[in-house]
Design a protein around this motif. Structure first.
Motif, short mmCIF file in Angstrom:
data_model
loop_
_atom_site.label_atom_id
_atom_site.label_comp_id
_atom_site.label_asym_id
_atom_site.label_seq_id
_atom_site.Cartn_x
_atom_site.Cartn_y
_atom_site.Cartn_z
N ILE A 76 41.84 33.20 38.51
CA ILE A 76 41.95 33.83 39.83
C ILE A 76 42.10 35.33 39.59
O ILE A 76 43.08 35.77 38.98
CB ILE A 76 43.18 33.32 40.61
N GLY B 37 42.93 39.13 39.81
CA GLY B 37 44.07 39.84 40.38
C GLY B 37 45.37 39.10 40.19
O GLY B 37 46.43 39.55 40.65
N MET B 38 45.31 37.95 39.51
CA MET B 38 46.53 37.19 39.20
C MET B 38 46.77 37.23 37.70
O MET B 38 45.82 37.12 36.92
CB MET B 38 46.35 35.71 39.59
N ARG C 10 49.11 40.33 31.07
CA ARG C 10 49.56 40.11 29.69
C ARG C 10 51.03 40.52 29.52
O ARG C 10 51.77 39.90 28.76
CB ARG C 10 48.64 40.91 28.75
N1 COA Z 1 44.07 32.43 37.03
C1 COA Z 1 44.23 31.19 36.53
N2 COA Z 1 44.93 30.92 35.44
C2 COA Z 1 45.48 31.97 34.81
C3 COA Z 1 45.36 33.28 35.26
C4 COA Z 1 44.62 33.50 36.42
N3 COA Z 1 44.42 34.72 36.89
N4 COA Z 1 46.01 34.10 34.43
C5 COA Z 1 46.52 33.33 33.48
N5 COA Z 1 46.20 32.05 33.70
C6 COA Z 1 46.54 30.89 32.88
C7 COA Z 1 45.55 30.79 31.70
O1 COA Z 1 44.46 29.98 32.04
C8 COA Z 1 46.40 30.18 30.64
O2 COA Z 1 46.50 28.80 30.86
P1 COA Z 1 46.55 27.76 29.65
O3 COA Z 1 47.81 28.10 28.92
O4 COA Z 1 46.56 26.42 30.33
O5 COA Z 1 45.32 28.02 28.85
C9 COA Z 1 47.78 30.78 30.89
O6 COA Z 1 47.81 31.14 32.27
C10 COA Z 1 48.03 32.03 30.04
O7 COA Z 1 46.95 32.88 30.30
P2 COA Z 1 46.27 33.85 29.27
O8 COA Z 1 44.87 34.10 29.71
O9 COA Z 1 46.49 33.41 27.86
O10 COA Z 1 47.15 35.11 29.48
P3 COA Z 1 46.73 36.51 29.08
O11 COA Z 1 47.98 37.23 28.82
O12 COA Z 1 45.71 36.55 28.02
O13 COA Z 1 45.99 36.95 30.40
C11 COA Z 1 44.89 38.21 31.93
C12 COA Z 1 46.11 38.10 31.04
C13 COA Z 1 45.08 39.45 32.78
C14 COA Z 1 43.63 38.36 31.05
C15 COA Z 1 44.75 36.95 32.81
O14 COA Z 1 45.92 36.73 33.54
C16 COA Z 1 43.55 37.03 33.71
O15 COA Z 1 42.43 36.75 33.28
N6 COA Z 1 43.75 37.46 34.99
C17 COA Z 1 42.67 37.63 35.92
C18 COA Z 1 42.01 38.98 35.71
C19 COA Z 1 42.87 40.13 36.19
O16 COA Z 1 43.45 40.09 37.26
N7 COA Z 1 42.89 41.22 35.38
C20 COA Z 1 43.61 42.43 35.73
C21 COA Z 1 44.82 42.61 34.89
S1 COA Z 1 45.75 44.05 35.41
#
Ligand code: COA
Length: 367
Positions: A254, A256-257, A260
């Motif tokens: 999703i 915007g959700m 890190r």
């Molecule tokens: N929607 C759905 N699931 C999400 C999610 C999201 N936006 N963000 C995290 N998750 C889930 C992941 O699928 C993962 O699940 P799993 O453990 O079952 O595999 C878990 O939460 C951890 O997520 P992960 O992707 O490892 O965390 P991260 O620290 O690498 O991710 C982002 C950070 C920002 C890349 C990630 O939250 C994301 O892709 N968000 C959407 C893009 C966004 O809004 N970016 C702007 C950032 S300011």
């Protein structure tokens, strides 16, 4: 040396910074030791000086700097000609990235004396990126550059060009606030990319070019555009819960959700949400805003079921504010860049105080 691989570098310390502090566990963000809630009430020029020069300006100095930025926010004839030659289908982020290394960063007028002279190029680049974005917008939308009245402020100029009318003081203030919120965020992907380029002794504009490329992706700056597109495709708030549960069941991210660093609400989202509500109320964007709120609520329910702490980030509500200010989706990320360039430049100079070539190792997995 170990052979343990960490592709995303989570938790890896790669340097020190005194520019911004992201305290993800308590949901706090500060620039140069000042809380973002406090800074969001200051003028954009004052926060630019704080982030870039670590200087606190008086009100009069902030006004002087704003006027200087506004008048430096003009393209040279050559820069304008380059833009005019480009295909109009190019995304504004591609245009910014193309222009960065060829930007003339010499100021047309003396830098205010309360800003250190070595920051001239960074200040001009920040001013000009805004000119690139509004010029590209005008060429794509209107086929010609909008003529602006004399004496407009830095953000006022941009809003005037986008809407072809005098923006309200309220709208200018809203844009300033959004730009303050996204000016710096420690070692995010774009900033780190800029540090990698800087580590080769490349110059400021090359480093910013690298950062721009990283920011353009939907997992980084592109998430604002993606969040609005998601809300539009859902259509209305009553469809949000089913859409979210279906999306999560299919492992769709999703936009915007999540973040890190933050394990609490992103403080920037906390400031933006009421602003977005206020600006969208009674406009054509009210339903879109309500859909975003419903998506956020549905996400909280779904993530709680899985014991996940994932909250809205800066990008989630930002697009709704931009739309209400007359800035369409295609330009969201480039507006983000117009603010973040200040942070990138601050990191460029900070990195160069104690530089070292960034060159990690790879585990060979070929034949
Ligand atoms: N929607 C759905 N699931 C999400 C999610 C999201 N936006 N963000 C995290 N998750 C889930 C992941 O699928 C993962 O699940 P799993 O453990 O079952 O595999 C878990 O939460 C951890 O997520 P992960 O992707 O490892 O965390 P991260 O620290 O690498 O991710 C982002 C950070 C920002 C890349 C990630 O939250 C994301 O892709 N968000 C959407 C893009 C966004 O809004 N970016 C702007 C950032 S300011």
């Amino acid at each position: 040396m170990t052979d343990e691989i960490n592709i995303g570098l989570e938790g890896v310390l790669v340097g020190k910074t005194a520019i911004s502090n992201v305290e993800g566990d308590i949901g706090r963000l500060s620039y140069r030791g000042k809380d973002i809630n406090e800074l969001s009430k200051q003028s954009l020029a004052a926060v630019i000086a704080l982030v870039l020069a670590d200087t606190e300006l008086s009100e009069a100095q902030a006004k002087t700097l704003d006027a200087w930025l506004a008048s430096e926010s003009e393209l040279s004839p050559v820069e304008l000609r380059v833009l005019e030659q480009l295909g109009r289908n190019l995304h504004p982020m591609a245009v910014l990235q193309a222009l960065a290394p060829i930007t003339d960063t010499k100021a047309r007028q003396p830098l205010p004396n309360f800003i250190p002279a070595h920051l001239e190029a960074a200040m001009v680049l920040a001013a000009k990126q805004s000119a690139v974005v509004r010029t590209w917008h005008n060429l794509c939308q209107f086929g010609a550059v909008v003529e602006l009245p004399e004496g407009l402020g830095f953000c006022e100029k941009l809003l005037y060009a986008f809407n072809r009318e005098q923006p309200s003081a309220h709208a200018v203030r809203a844009l300033e606030t959004v730009q303050i919120l996204q000016m710096d965020h420690s070692f995010n992907a774009g900033t780190f990319a800029g540090r990698v380029v800087a580590s080769t002794k490349a110059n400021l504009t090359a480093s910013v070019g690298g950062s721009l490329g990283a920011l353009s992706g939907p997992l980084h700056g592109g998430a604002d555009e993606a969040a609005v597109m998601m809300a539009r495709s859902i259509g209305s708030p009553d469809k949000a819960a089913a859409w979210v549960s279906d999306a999560l069941a299919n492992k769709v991210k999703i936009m915007g959700m999540g973040h890190r660093e933050y394990r609490r609400l992103d403080p920037r989202a906390g400031i933006l949400k009421p602003m977005a509500r206020h600006f969208c109320e009674g406009t054509q964007y009210q339903e879109l805003m309500e859909t975003l709120v419903a998506v956020e609520e549905a996400c909280q329910v779904e993530f709680a079921k899985k014991d996940k702490e994932i909250y809205a980030n800066l990008e989630f509500y930002k697009g709704a504010v931009y739309l209400a200010l007359g800035i369409e989706e295609r330009f969201f990320t480039s507006l983000f860049a117009c603010s973040r360039v200040v942070g990138w430049a601050a990191h460029f100079y900070e990195f160069n105080q104690d530089p070292r070539l960034i060159r990690p190792r790879a585990l060979y997995a070929g034949k």
